[in-house]
Motif scaffolding. Structure first.
Motif, PDB file in Angstrom:
ATOM      1  N   ARG A  55      11.158  -8.455 -14.403  1.00 15.00           N
ATOM      2  CA  ARG A  55      10.538  -7.313 -13.746  1.00 15.00           C
ATOM      3  C   ARG A  55      10.642  -7.469 -12.225  1.00 15.00           C
ATOM      4  N   LEU A  56      10.975  -6.370 -11.590  1.00 12.81           N
ATOM      5  CA  LEU A  56      11.069  -6.293 -10.131  1.00 12.81           C
ATOM      6  C   LEU A  56       9.872  -5.476  -9.654  1.00 12.81           C
ATOM      7  N   ILE A  57       8.995  -6.098  -8.883  1.00 12.43           N
ATOM      8  CA  ILE A  57       7.709  -5.494  -8.532  1.00 12.43           C
ATOM      9  C   ILE A  57       7.635  -5.282  -7.016  1.00 12.43           C
ATOM     10  N   HIS A  58       7.284  -4.065  -6.625  1.00 11.16           N
ATOM     11  CA  HIS A  58       7.163  -3.731  -5.200  1.00 11.16           C
ATOM     12  C   HIS A  58       5.889  -2.919  -5.012  1.00 11.16           C
ATOM     13  N   LEU A  59       4.922  -3.502  -4.299  1.00 10.90           N
ATOM     14  CA  LEU A  59       3.677  -2.817  -3.966  1.00 10.90           C
ATOM     15  C   LEU A  59       3.673  -2.494  -2.482  1.00 10.90           C
ATOM     16  N   VAL A  60       3.138  -1.328  -2.125  1.00 11.05           N
ATOM     17  CA  VAL A  60       3.133  -0.909  -0.724  1.00 11.05           C
ATOM     18  C   VAL A  60       1.769  -0.327  -0.366  1.00 11.05           C
ATOM     19  N   TYR A  61       1.177  -0.890   0.681  1.00 10.07           N
ATOM     20  CA  TYR A  61       0.028  -0.244   1.318  1.00 10.07           C
ATOM     21  C   TYR A  61       0.532   0.483   2.563  1.00 10.07           C
ATOM     22  N   THR A  62       0.208   1.768   2.682  1.00 10.87           N
ATOM     23  CA  THR A  62       0.605   2.555   3.842  1.00 10.87           C
ATOM     24  C   THR A  62      -0.628   3.202   4.457  1.00 10.87           C
ATOM     25  N   PRO A  63      -0.870   3.006   5.761  1.00  8.70           N
ATOM     26  CA  PRO A  63      -2.025   3.651   6.403  1.00  8.70           C
ATOM     27  C   PRO A  63      -1.891   5.174   6.359  1.00  8.70           C
ATOM     28  N   LYS A  64      -3.014   5.847   6.349  1.00  9.16           N
ATOM     29  CA  LYS A  64      -2.984   7.313   6.314  1.00  9.16           C
ATOM     30  C   LYS A  64      -2.623   7.895   7.669  1.00  9.16           C
ATOM     31  N   ASN A  65      -2.984   7.177   8.739  1.00 10.54           N
ATOM     32  CA  ASN A  65      -2.644   7.627  10.074  1.00 10.54           C
ATOM     33  C   ASN A  65      -1.129   7.602  10.270  1.00 10.54           C
ATOM     34  N   ALA A  66      -0.541   8.699  10.715  1.00  8.08           N
ATOM     35  CA  ALA A  66       0.917   8.818  10.796  1.00  8.08           C
ATOM     36  C   ALA A  66       1.519   7.789  11.751  1.00  8.08           C
TER      37      ALA A  66
END
Length: 535
Positions: A248-259
């Motif tokens: 399994r290839l796993i990629h998690l991403v947290y992205t801020p809401k502020n542009a």
């Protein structure tokens, strides 16, 4: 475990067990008010009995006494913190772990814990909360005796008694909540490490990542064999070739809401995830294979940290990259003498199939660098050589970018996780020289941990990078402080602190270095963003 702050006379605080931490010398005339009050309630017998028993408040010392109805608590536990001049929050974290284990043995469901007066009250609160929650952890789901137990011992409520002159504040509440989140995530990571390999396969680990992402509002992408093939991760494909379990290839991403924040260069976390390592055709001996379910501890730490990071909401993106598979012997397994082609384009001669973690990590580091992070950390149970050098409780830290290495070491000190910087010396590079390929995956025995870091270095280019070899500290051989025997969740606290450190001054890391891919780099450099996103 529910926490509350209380003030005033510690002997009147609600709890079946009253815990009073002490520094050396505080049994005498300079006793803190909590000890003086408890001693008065017990008609002067507490300090006398402790002295008779040889309790001097040295580190790891403790003394337990029944109150016989003279205080709200049934028992008083004195904890030694050692010399105040050498105090760190980790000392208190370990002591709190011992305290909660004593409470569980006594079947005390409620505890009043006196916070010692220190220079940093928020760090004190966090250390106590983490120590209590980590110390209460146990993994017994497969024991029938535990399943049949009707009223298992547990500490449900803890009253944190504030020292004189300290009032409850927003800062203390924040420290309590952060400590709770970190401890919960660490215990969650411990569960993953302690599960047997037939229960945590690459597929199950990926589903745990998916659940964590859903809980924290993270973006998650999970791929299988076809996606790994599309990304030309030849080293990853080689390692997984012998197993019946699909990788399994796993990629998690947290992205801020502020542009604006969302456009900042991300941080990248990479975790080794060999859910079982037999050694492949370079088969391990039986005794060396028993604990190899823990060879995915790096990925567990990364996933645990991402759970907390999602709640912290730092002002920059954070990515987690995990390649999960088994390393097994079979008719389809990769072999000593094989030559594998990495995603970067470098070719690798296989001299030992039991040096598999660095192969998967190499492809994952290449993929991570294509996302142009400002810095990258990988965590891996990579080498027995690092255990020989540093033992069971110290993480080996490797890297050449001074600023990033120092940040990680500072984060580890704050978190209470012991790390020691190790060299990444070109003097060892000949050990990986191959006559038939760009490099070998394993060299001579001497300097094995350095050799492994030099191998990984080939796949990060100029991106600031730190490699943490957690082979020893990922699994505790015995009960110690807040540790129980088994998985420790090491790395969760450091990763969280590293993100918090950077979040305090995000503009300082605004410029992301362009990854310089060495050797046969044009192959990976030409990958499109669209192709990368498919993983």
């Amino acid at each position: 475990m529910n926490f509350s702050f209380v003030s005033g006379d510690a002997t009147r605080a609600s709890g079946e067990l009253l815990v009073i931490p002490l520094f050396e010398g505080e049994l005498g005339d300079t006793a803190p008010s909590s000890l003086a009050a408890a001693d008065t309630a017990l008609e002067g017998r507490l300090r006398g009995a402790a002295t008779q028993e040889g309790f001097k408040a040295k580190g790891e010392q403790s003394f337990l006494m029944h109150t016989h109805g003279r205080a709200t608590a049934e028992r008083v536990l004195l904890l030694g913190l050692g010399n105040r001049a050498r105090f760190t929050p980790e000392v208190l974290r370990l002591a709190a772990g011992r305290a909660v284990k004593a409470a569980l043995r006594l079947k005390a469901g409620t505890v009043a814990f006196v916070l010692p007066a220190t220079d940093a009250a928020d760090a004190t609160v966090r250390a106590v909360v983490e120590g209590l929650m980590l110390g209460a952890y146990r993994f017994d789901k497969y024991k029938s005796s535990a399943r049949d137990e009707k009223n298992p011992a547990r500490v449900g409520k803890v009253a944190l008694v504030l020292p004189e002159g300290l009032e409850k504040s927003r800062e203390l509440d924040d420290a309590l909540n952060l400590g709770r989140r970190v401890a919960e995530a660490t215990n969650w990571a411990r569960d993953l490490v302690n599960e047997p390999p037939n229960a945590v396969t690459p597929t199950v680990l990926a589903e745990a990542a998916r659940a964590a992402a859903k809980e924290g509002g993270l973006q998650v992408t999970i791929g299988g064999l076809r996606e790994i093939q599309r990304l030309d991760m030849g080293m990853f494909l080689g390692v997984t070739a012998g197993s019946a379990e699909e990788p399994r290839l796993i990629h998690l991403v947290y992205t801020p809401k502020n542009a604006r924040d969302a456009k900042r260069p991300p941080l990248a976390l990479v975790g080794k995830a060999i859910t079982f390592d037999s050694g492949g055709l370079s088969l391990k001996p039986t005794e060396g294979m028993v604990e190899m379910k823990t060879d995915m501890a790096g990925s567990a730490a990364v996933l645990g940290a991402m759970k907390v990071i999602a709640a912290l909401k730092p002002p920059f993106p954070v990515h987690a990259f995990i390649g999960a598979c088994e390393n097994m012997p079979s008719g389809t397994a990769y072999k000593p003498g094989d030559i594998l082609t990495s995603r970067l384009g470098k070719t690798v001669e296989i001299t030992n199939t039991d040096a598999e973690g660095r192969l998967v990590l190499g492809d994952m580091l290449t993929w991570a660098c294509e996302h142009k992070p400002s810095a990258i950390i990988d965590l891996a149970t990579l080498t027995g050589a690092c255990m020989i050098a540093l033992g069971n409780y110290i993480v080996g830290a490797f890297g050449e970018h001074e600023g990033t290495v120092n940040e990680v070491l500072q984060a580890a000190r704050t978190a209470g996780e012991e790390m020691w910087r190790m060299p990444v010396s070109e003097l060892q590079k000949d050990a990986l020289r191959s006559e038939v390929a760009d490099m070998k995956n394993s060299g001579e025995r001497w300097g094995g941990a350095i050799n492994a870091s030099l191998f990984l270095k080939e796949f990060v280019g100029e991106t600031p990078w730190v490699h943490l070899d957690i082979a020893g500290p990922s699994n505790s051989p015995k009960e110690r402080g807040y540790l129980s025997k088994g998985g420790t969740g090491v790395g969760v606290r450091t990763l969280v602190e590293w993100v918090r450190l950077r979040a305090a001054n995000p503009d300082a890391y605004e410029a992301a270095p362009a990854p310089t891919l060495k050797g046969a780099a044009t192959k990976a450099a030409g990958k499109s963003a669209r192709k990368s996103a498919r993983g």
